[in-house]
Design a protein around this motif. Structure first.
Motif, short mmCIF file in Angstrom:
data_model
loop_
_atom_site.label_atom_id
_atom_site.label_comp_id
_atom_site.label_asym_id
_atom_site.label_seq_id
_atom_site.Cartn_x
_atom_site.Cartn_y
_atom_site.Cartn_z
N ASP A 146 0.55 -1.24 0.20
CA ASP A 146 -0.08 0.07 0.33
C ASP A 146 0.58 0.89 -0.11
N PRO A 147 0.33 2.11 -0.88
CA PRO A 147 1.75 2.97 -0.91
C PRO A 147 1.42 4.35 0.08
N TYR A 148 0.42 4.01 0.97
CA TYR A 148 -0.40 5.12 1.68
C TYR A 148 -0.47 4.79 2.97
N GLY A 149 1.17 4.00 2.96
CA GLY A 149 0.92 3.58 4.60
C GLY A 149 1.94 4.19 5.41
N ASN A 150 2.48 4.92 5.34
CA ASN A 150 2.58 5.95 6.26
C ASN A 150 3.76 7.23 5.89
N VAL A 151 3.73 7.86 6.56
CA VAL A 151 4.38 9.77 6.48
C VAL A 151 5.40 9.64 4.91
N ILE A 152 6.67 8.38 5.18
CA ILE A 152 7.95 7.72 4.27
C ILE A 152 7.04 7.65 2.74
N THR A 153 6.35 7.26 2.67
CA THR A 153 5.04 6.15 2.01
C THR A 153 5.05 6.66 0.81
N SER A 154 3.74 7.69 1.65
CA SER A 154 3.81 8.28 0.60
C SER A 154 4.15 9.48 0.15
N LEU A 155 5.17 9.87 0.74
CA LEU A 155 5.96 11.20 -0.04
C LEU A 155 6.58 10.21 -0.89
N CYS A 156 6.97 8.52 -0.63
CA CYS A 156 7.81 8.63 -2.73
C CYS A 156 7.08 7.66 -3.41
N LEU A 186 5.35 2.91 -9.09
CA LEU A 186 7.01 2.65 -8.61
C LEU A 186 7.47 4.28 -7.65
N PHE A 187 6.39 3.61 -6.55
CA PHE A 187 6.65 4.06 -5.14
C PHE A 187 7.42 3.67 -4.58
N LEU A 188 7.63 2.09 -4.83
CA LEU A 188 8.91 1.32 -3.95
C LEU A 188 10.25 1.85 -4.77
N ILE A 189 10.28 2.40 -5.77
CA ILE A 189 12.23 2.87 -6.09
C ILE A 189 12.57 4.21 -5.09
#
Length: 252
Positions: free
Chosen positions: A201-211, A219-222
């Motif tokens: 889930d790309p919206y798991g927390n602040v960091i993932t949301s930023l990515c 491509l948020f895992l990049i």
């Protein structure tokens, strides 16, 4: 059931997914961050001044305490009927509970480097941007989550205070362990519909949301990889420089 025993999921089910009991860097948040610094500093000083035998007791004792903190959370969740797949101890910080126990029982370089490279930044980020903001401070899971992550930060800090020096040559093995975790966690997430390690889930927390905002949902895992590489550069460069300097001094 009293709100004291609610999990973050129960709170969100009752009040909505966007509900928060405290915000980032509010007095509640700052209180726990300050407490983290105080506890880490105290343990580091005591550990550094202790004999080798006492240090071993600290290593095992703190690892057992970390395990018991998580065990108490799992027990409360099950007893109160709030268990769900998301509450399994399969996030990165949760996995490091068992890494610390491994080191506490049998000290070794790989476990120490995993705790430094993965546990320390992971738990620190969790404390800086907690995912349990829906929980009020007078709540068991709130207190439990804060203390668990404080102790997880404390463990590698304690080892560093005792003279442990992270080795960049161990980084490939650390990354291999992380890759092994991801290979297991990814299908588990797909089967259970969970988001352990925040990789589904790309919206798991602040960091993932930023990515996600930078690289997009596909491509948020990049962004994870880039952040991880930058962290490793920051975390290992000082020790690498010191190691090179010491080698030059020994040859002089």
């Amino acid at each position: 059931m009293s709100e004291f025993w609610y999990t973050v999921y129960t709170m969100q089910d009752l009040y909505g997914e966007d509900y928060t009991s405290f915000t980032l860097f509010s007095p509640t948040h700052i209180f726990w961050l300050v407490l983290c610094v105080v506890i880490c500093a105290a343990v580091a000083v005591i550990y550094r001044r202790s004999s080798q035998g006492m240090r071993r007791k600290f290593e095992l004792g703190l690892a057992i305490l970390i395990f018991l903190v998580e065990a108490s959370r799992q027990t409360v969740i099950i007893v109160t009927g709030q268990w769900r797949p998301e509450t399994l101890p399969l996030h990165l910080c949760s996995v490091n509970i068992f890494i610390s126990l491994w080191y506490g029982i049998k000290p070794n370089k790989l476990a120490a480097n995993i705790l430094y490279a993965l546990c320390l930044p992971g738990a620190a980020v969790a404390l800086l941007s907690p995912t349990w903001c829906a929980l009020p401070i007078a709540n068991f899971c709130h207190i439990n989550s804060e203390m668990l992550h404080i102790l997880l930060v404390c463990y590698p800090v304690m080892l560093l205070a005792g003279g442990f020096k992270p080795e960049i040559k161990m980084l490939p093995k650390v990354l291999a362990v992380l890759a092994g975790m991801l290979v297991v966690i990814y299908p588990v997430n797909k089967i259970l519909g969970t988001n352990f390690f925040f990789i589904n889930d790309p919206y798991g927390n602040v960091i993932t949301s930023l990515c996600t905002s930078i690289f997009g949902e596909n491509l948020f895992l990049i962004g994870y990889i880039i952040i991880l590489l930058l962290l490793f550069v920051l975390m290992y460069t000082p020790f690498t420089v010191i190691e090179i300097r010491d080698k030059h001094k020994s040859r002089a």
